[in-house]
Design an enzyme around this catalytic site. Structure first.
Site, PDB file in Angstrom:
ATOM      1  N   GLU A   1       0.820  -1.208   0.000  1.00 32.58           N
ATOM      2  CA  GLU A   1       0.000   0.000   0.000  1.00 32.58           C
ATOM      3  C   GLU A   1       0.855   1.261   0.000  1.00 32.58           C
ATOM      4  O   GLU A   1       0.504   2.259  -0.633  1.00 32.58           O
ATOM      5  CB  GLU A   1      -0.957   0.002   1.195  1.00 32.58           C
ATOM      6  CG  GLU A   1      -2.077  -1.026   1.093  1.00 32.58           C
ATOM      7  CD  GLU A   1      -2.963  -0.807  -0.130  1.00 32.58           C
ATOM      8  OE1 GLU A   1      -2.993   0.307  -0.667  1.00 32.58           O
ATOM      9  OE2 GLU A   1      -3.614  -1.775  -0.558  1.00 32.58           O
TER      10      GLU A   1
ATOM     11  N   GLN B   1       0.158   6.810  -5.196  1.00 29.66           N
ATOM     12  CA  GLN B   1       0.447   7.631  -6.378  1.00 29.66           C
ATOM     13  C   GLN B   1       1.324   6.888  -7.383  1.00 29.66           C
ATOM     14  O   GLN B   1       2.098   7.524  -8.108  1.00 29.66           O
ATOM     15  CB  GLN B   1       1.116   8.948  -5.960  1.00 29.66           C
ATOM     16  CG  GLN B   1       0.266   9.807  -5.060  1.00 29.66           C
ATOM     17  CD  GLN B   1      -1.044  10.192  -5.684  1.00 29.66           C
ATOM     18  OE1 GLN B   1      -2.060   9.642  -5.333  1.00 29.66           O
ATOM     19  NE2 GLN B   1      -1.052  11.100  -6.609  1.00 29.66           N
ATOM     20  N   THR B   2       1.260   5.567  -7.375  1.00 25.25           N
ATOM     21  CA  THR B   2       2.161   4.785  -8.206  1.00 25.25           C
ATOM     22  C   THR B   2       1.411   3.597  -8.805  1.00 25.25           C
ATOM     23  O   THR B   2       0.679   2.915  -8.098  1.00 25.25           O
ATOM     24  CB  THR B   2       3.362   4.280  -7.379  1.00 25.25           C
ATOM     25  OG1 THR B   2       3.907   5.374  -6.639  1.00 25.25           O
ATOM     26  CG2 THR B   2       4.432   3.693  -8.271  1.00 25.25           C
TER      27      THR B   2
ATOM     28  N   LEU C   1      11.694   4.697  -7.415  1.00 26.47           N
ATOM     29  CA  LEU C   1      10.253   4.585  -7.154  1.00 26.47           C
ATOM     30  C   LEU C   1       9.628   5.943  -6.813  1.00 26.47           C
ATOM     31  O   LEU C   1       8.434   6.145  -7.004  1.00 26.47           O
ATOM     32  CB  LEU C   1      10.010   3.594  -6.012  1.00 26.47           C
ATOM     33  CG  LEU C   1       8.600   3.028  -5.830  1.00 26.47           C
ATOM     34  CD1 LEU C   1       8.059   2.425  -7.114  1.00 26.47           C
ATOM     35  CD2 LEU C   1       8.582   1.993  -4.713  1.00 26.47           C
ATOM     36  N   GLY C   2      10.450   6.860  -6.316  1.00 28.24           N
ATOM     37  CA  GLY C   2       9.949   8.206  -6.029  1.00 28.24           C
ATOM     38  C   GLY C   2       9.317   8.348  -4.660  1.00 28.24           C
ATOM     39  O   GLY C   2       9.126   7.361  -3.937  1.00 28.24           O
TER      40      GLY C   2
ATOM     41  N   TYR D   1      -6.235   6.688   4.063  1.00 25.04           N
ATOM     42  CA  TYR D   1      -6.411   5.662   3.043  1.00 25.04           C
ATOM     43  C   TYR D   1      -5.712   4.367   3.436  1.00 25.04           C
ATOM     44  O   TYR D   1      -6.315   3.285   3.421  1.00 25.04           O
ATOM     45  CB  TYR D   1      -5.884   6.114   1.664  1.00 25.04           C
ATOM     46  CG  TYR D   1      -5.726   4.904   0.775  1.00 25.04           C
ATOM     47  CD1 TYR D   1      -6.832   4.311   0.200  1.00 25.04           C
ATOM     48  CD2 TYR D   1      -4.477   4.281   0.628  1.00 25.04           C
ATOM     49  CE1 TYR D   1      -6.723   3.150  -0.529  1.00 25.04           C
ATOM     50  CE2 TYR D   1      -4.360   3.110  -0.098  1.00 25.04           C
ATOM     51  CZ  TYR D   1      -5.480   2.557  -0.673  1.00 25.04           C
ATOM     52  OH  TYR D   1      -5.371   1.391  -1.366  1.00 25.04           O
TER      53      TYR D   1
ATOM     54  N   ASP E   1      -9.327   6.199  -2.185  1.00 32.68           N
ATOM     55  CA  ASP E   1      -8.240   6.746  -2.993  1.00 32.68           C
ATOM     56  C   ASP E   1      -8.837   7.336  -4.270  1.00 32.68           C
ATOM     57  O   ASP E   1     -10.047   7.511  -4.372  1.00 32.68           O
ATOM     58  CB  ASP E   1      -7.238   5.635  -3.324  1.00 32.68           C
ATOM     59  CG  ASP E   1      -7.866   4.585  -4.217  1.00 32.68           C
ATOM     60  OD1 ASP E   1      -9.113   4.561  -4.316  1.00 32.68           O
ATOM     61  OD2 ASP E   1      -7.135   3.799  -4.823  1.00 32.68           O
TER      62      ASP E   1
ATOM     63  N   CYS F   1     -18.574  -3.311 -17.811  1.00 32.27           N
ATOM     64  CA  CYS F   1     -18.655  -3.026 -16.376  1.00 32.27           C
ATOM     65  C   CYS F   1     -19.672  -3.940 -15.688  1.00 32.27           C
ATOM     66  O   CYS F   1     -20.829  -4.015 -16.107  1.00 32.27           O
ATOM     67  CB  CYS F   1     -19.040  -1.569 -16.148  1.00 32.27           C
ATOM     68  SG  CYS F   1     -19.152  -1.156 -14.386  1.00 32.27           S
TER      69      CYS F   1
END
Length: 355
Positions: free
Chosen positions: A44, A49-50, A87-88, A127, A145, A209
DNA sequence: AATTCGGGGTA
DNA sequence: TACCCAGAATT
């Protein structure tokens, strides 16, 4: 709590349709192969953001190196940053290790299973708390998220601006009412899979969906208009001269960045904020800043590196020095082969081809 | 509430 | 380009 948007929403049927689809179509991801709270936690954090595809190789290497909280707790921070290299958002790695150390010292190595203790850990926000509680401990907690806000904004035609912090609370309220209490773990992950694969930001494939008949936006044909999100402002460019300083022993100068702020505790080649300093004062500035006398060489290239909030415009120059040491504690002289042991941001990895 | 934190993929 | 991504911490 919330108003009557859910009045005509068939919660039981929605859960059944969603969970059935998930059980048949869920992605086989490394962190889904077991339910170890530590592994869920690491995944997690990495996924913040990845994208999933970016995370997978990092996650596998990380688990091989740090299979439990104990290995991560006792690891050297530079080594952890090296595992995170590329990875940042490197504060994630530092916070994760700090939090893991707290779990070992305060909670006997067991990841807390309540919101108060879990959410009190470094880097574990609303989150991630909800994600761990639901996925690892099967508690009916919302984990809101970007995916969840997008999916629910379309399902329920919620037109609040998802860029606003308070909007997330609105979605948490709705999730609390809609989440399956039988299988909250699958429910939350199903929403994420749906958002990642079908209910995508652009051109959602509503024809595939599983919950199309529950979707208010689809019924009105406005799924492409949701969610509503105000634009982020543009990044400011900053110009630097980046220096590949070599001495007569073929050693290069690298510098450890500060312990706070951008790319904290990572290494880099010296950078001169050239707009402030001016090319004519470059050598003087380098001597006053690092205690290294250099002679500027030729330009080897340039590169642009985009961050979330700024843009680095780097002009890469060679430089030469007769020194092999300096008093500056941030700085070391090191030969080319040993550079790889230190964690570097991607922008500076790209400069290494000029060494 | 706004800003700071990386890097890569996509249309 | 612009936007998005399994967000959190700081101001």
């Amino acid at each position: 709590m919330t108003n009557n948007i859910l009045q005509h929403f068939n919660i039981d049927q929605f859960q059944a349709d969603l969970l059935h689809w998930y059980n048949v179509s869920k992605r086989d991801l490394p962190w889904r192969r077991e339910r170890d709270p530590y592994k869920i936690w690491v995944s997690e954090i990495m996924l913040q953001q990845t994208k999933v595809d970016t995370v997978i190789p990092y996650f596998n290497r990380f688990m091989e190196k740090y299979p439990t909280v104990y290995e991560l707790a006792k690891a050297d921070q530079q080594e952890v940053l090296k595992a995170w290299e590329g990875l940042g958002y490197y504060s994630r790695a530092r916070n994760l290790q700090n939090a893991v150390r707290e779990v070992v010292s305060e909670y006997g190595g067991v990841v807390p299973s309540n919101r108060k203790e879990l959410g009190g850990l470094k880097g574990v926000g609303p989150y991630t708390t909800g994600a761990i509680l639901s996925i690892a401990y099967n508690q009916p907690e919302p984990a809101v998220d970007g995916n969840v806000m997008r999916v629910f904004s379309r399902l329920l035609k919620i037109e609040a601006d998802i860029a606003m912090p308070r909007t997330k609370k609105l979605f948490e309220d709705y999730v609390r009412q809609v989440i399956s209490t039988e299988d909250p773990s699958s429910f939350n992950q199903a929403i994420m899979d749906l958002g990642a694969t079908i209910c995508t930001p652009k051109s959602p494939t509503c024809s595939f969906c599983p919950v199309q008949e529950h979707c208010l936006a689809f019924s009105e044909g406005i799924q492409e208009e949701l969610p509503i999100k105000t634009k982020a402002k543009k990044q400011k460019p900053i110009a630097y001269v980046a220096l590949l300083i070599k001495n007569d022993q073929d050693e290069y100068v690298i510098e450890k960045r500060g312990e706070n702020g951008l790319l904290a505790n990572l290494w880099q080649f010296p950078m001169v904020p050239i707009e402030e300093i001016g090319m004519e004062h470059l050598e003087t500035w380098v001597y006053s800043e690092y205690g290294i006398r250099i002679q500027l060489g030729e330009q080897k290239g340039k590169l642009k590196h985009v961050f979330s909030h700024i843009i680095w415009q780097l002009e890469i120059f060679e430089a030469y020095t007769l020194q092999a040491e300096t008093d500056d504690e941030r700085v070391i002289f090191i030969d080319k082969e040993a550079i790889g042991k230190y964690p570097f941001p991607v922008s500076h990895q790209k400069m290494m081809k000029y060494l």
